[in-house]
Design an enzyme around this catalytic site. Structure first.
Site, short mmCIF file in Angstrom:
data_model
loop_
_atom_site.label_atom_id
_atom_site.label_comp_id
_atom_site.label_asym_id
_atom_site.label_seq_id
_atom_site.Cartn_x
_atom_site.Cartn_y
_atom_site.Cartn_z
N ASP A 1 -6.25 11.95 12.61
CA ASP A 1 -7.40 11.30 13.22
C ASP A 1 -7.82 10.18 12.26
O ASP A 1 -8.35 10.45 11.19
CB ASP A 1 -8.52 12.33 13.42
CG ASP A 1 -9.73 11.74 14.13
OD1 ASP A 1 -9.95 10.52 14.03
OD2 ASP A 1 -10.48 12.52 14.77
N LYS B 1 -15.80 4.19 18.09
CA LYS B 1 -16.40 3.96 16.77
C LYS B 1 -16.02 2.57 16.22
O LYS B 1 -16.33 1.59 16.84
CB LYS B 1 -15.99 5.08 15.82
CG LYS B 1 -16.06 6.49 16.45
CD LYS B 1 -17.46 6.94 16.77
CE LYS B 1 -17.52 8.19 17.65
NZ LYS B 1 -16.82 9.36 17.14
C1 LIG Z 1 -16.26 10.55 17.69
C2 LIG Z 1 -15.07 11.15 17.08
C3 LIG Z 1 -14.11 11.81 17.87
C4 LIG Z 1 -14.29 12.02 19.36
O1 LIG Z 1 -14.23 10.80 20.05
P1 LIG Z 1 -15.03 10.49 21.41
O2 LIG Z 1 -14.64 9.08 21.68
O3 LIG Z 1 -16.49 10.69 21.15
O4 LIG Z 1 -14.53 11.43 22.45
C5 LIG Z 1 -12.99 12.31 17.24
N1 LIG Z 1 -12.80 12.19 15.90
C6 LIG Z 1 -13.72 11.57 15.13
C7 LIG Z 1 -13.47 11.47 13.66
C8 LIG Z 1 -14.87 11.02 15.69
O5 LIG Z 1 -15.77 10.42 14.91
#
Ligand SMILES: *Cc1c(COP(=O)(O)O)cnc(C)c1O
Length: 368
Positions: free
Chosen positions: A170, A195
């Site tokens: 991630d 984000k």
């Molecule tokens: C926000 C986030 C997610 C999930 O993403 P969404 O677009 O809200 O579904 C996954 N991993 C991290 C590190 C995040 O900050």
């Protein structure tokens, strides 16, 4: 003859030039194609199967990560696409401190008997390597949320590969401008495009990137059949945001460093956590693995009440969840159920593009 871009372009340039139609007369930006269906005879048929707006975004993010990209309805939809592909009873090793939604899904799938899950401190390379020896998937987040620990992606990927486990990273906190997990040996990169990639807190979207054609095809089929697709307008906005990623991130990162250094000296702060600080336990690894420590800073106050008071007193910095926007935000993480392993007084801050002295004045008066 198709237009050919110069070779060896840097990532900040790729973010600007990729995903554009360079043919004569083409619009310089891919417009949002708001159509469910397309006239027969072309590449597009029906938007659940594909949309030209997606392709432009996917070309750009794929080029940045060095693989083939698929856009999803959200980061979570992308994450579920990854986990759904695992065989019944597969073992997943994942971080103790990580995005809450992912941990929730892992727990649900474990409760349903679909997966075996082992949570571990992924900054402990030895323990993680031992856990991955009989695993099917290693799920990494680095820097982790909200403690900003760093996992050694290269060493862990090598160990996982030996064990025959697939590695997912991630990369939401780092972005491909600071860290390219596929180059470090990972198989799959996940993004919450909501984000830093989109950067304006105005949409929810996700993405997966891989170099493995079989994995790509499985994810594409999942998206087509489960329907976890992004709306073309969101994708248009995400690509517009991606164009300015390097300037936003550079500015946020420069300010994050200044704020982290000052927080570390502040008498109301017990500990400032930022991988760019020499006091951070993974500082050296961060310097080796990343182009920069990023724009996320956490700091620990005496207790939950002190952290809540500080959050309530800010006037410029918004108290809200989420991160990666041009506006600076902060929140006490343990207000969320599931963050029990996080210190009670921990505040996580996402540093945006405001003037750094304005930010510090606001923080300073809020800390009291
Ligand atoms: C926000 C986030 C997610 C999930 O993403 P969404 O677009 O809200 O579904 C996954 N991993 C991290 C590190 C995040 O900050």
């Amino acid at each position: 003859m198709p237009h050919e871009l110069p070779k060896g372009l840097s990532p900040e340039t790729l973010a600007i030039v990729m995903g554009r139609d360079h043919s004569p007369g083409a619009p310089s930006n891919q417009p949002p194609v708001l159509a469910s269906s397309f006239r027969e005879g072309g590449d597009s048929l029906y938007t659940r199967l594909g949309n030209p707006t997606w392709s432009a975004f996917e070309d750009a993010l794929g080029a940045l990560e060095g693989g083939r990209c698929l856009a999803f309805a959200s980061g979570m939809a992308a994450g579920v696409a990854v986990l759904d592909g695992l065989p019944l009873g597969a073992k997943v090793v994942a971080p103790t401190a990580s995005y809450l939604g992912v941990r929730d899904v892992l727990r649900e799938m474990e409760d349903e008997g679909r997966l075996r899950v082992r949570l571990i401190d992924v900054s402990d390379t030895g323990a993680t390597l031992a856990a991955v020896a009989d695993a099917d998937m290693l799920w990494l987040e680095s820097p982790t949320n909200p403690m900003l620990d760093i996992a050694d992606i290269e060493r862990l990927s090598a160990g996982a590969r030996e064990a025959g486990a697939t590695v997912v990273v991630d990369n939401t906190f780092a972005t491909p401008l600071l860290q390219r997990p596929l180059d470090l040996g990972a198989n799959i990169v996940l993004h919450s495009v909501s984000k830093f990639i989109s950067g304006h807190s105005d949409l929810v979207m996700g993405a997966l990137v891989t170099r493995d054609d079989a994995i790509y095809e499985r994810f594409e089929l999942h998206r087509k059949h489960r329907g976890a697709i992004p709306g073309p307008f969101e994708v248009y906005l995400a690509l517009r945001g991606l164009r300015t990623l390097s300037v936003r991130l550079e500015k946020g990162q420069a300010s994050a460093r200044v704020l982290a250094e000052r927080l570390e000296e502040h008498s109301s702060v017990q500990r400032a956590i930022y991988p760019g600080l020499p006091s951070h336990p993974d500082h050296e690894l961060c310097t080796k693995q990343m182009e920069g420590p990023g724009a996320m800073v956490s700091f620990e106050m005496a207790d939950a009440a002190a952290a809540d008071t500080a959050c309530a007193r800010t006037r410029l910095i918004g108290t809200m969840t989420s991160l990666g926007g041009i506006e600076t935000t902060m929140e006490r993480r343990t207000r969320w159920a599931g963050e029990e392993n996080t210190p009670q007084g921990l505040v996580r801050m996402s540093v945006g593009c405001e003037n750094v002295e304005d930010l510090w004045r606001d923080l300073h008066q809020a800390l009291g």
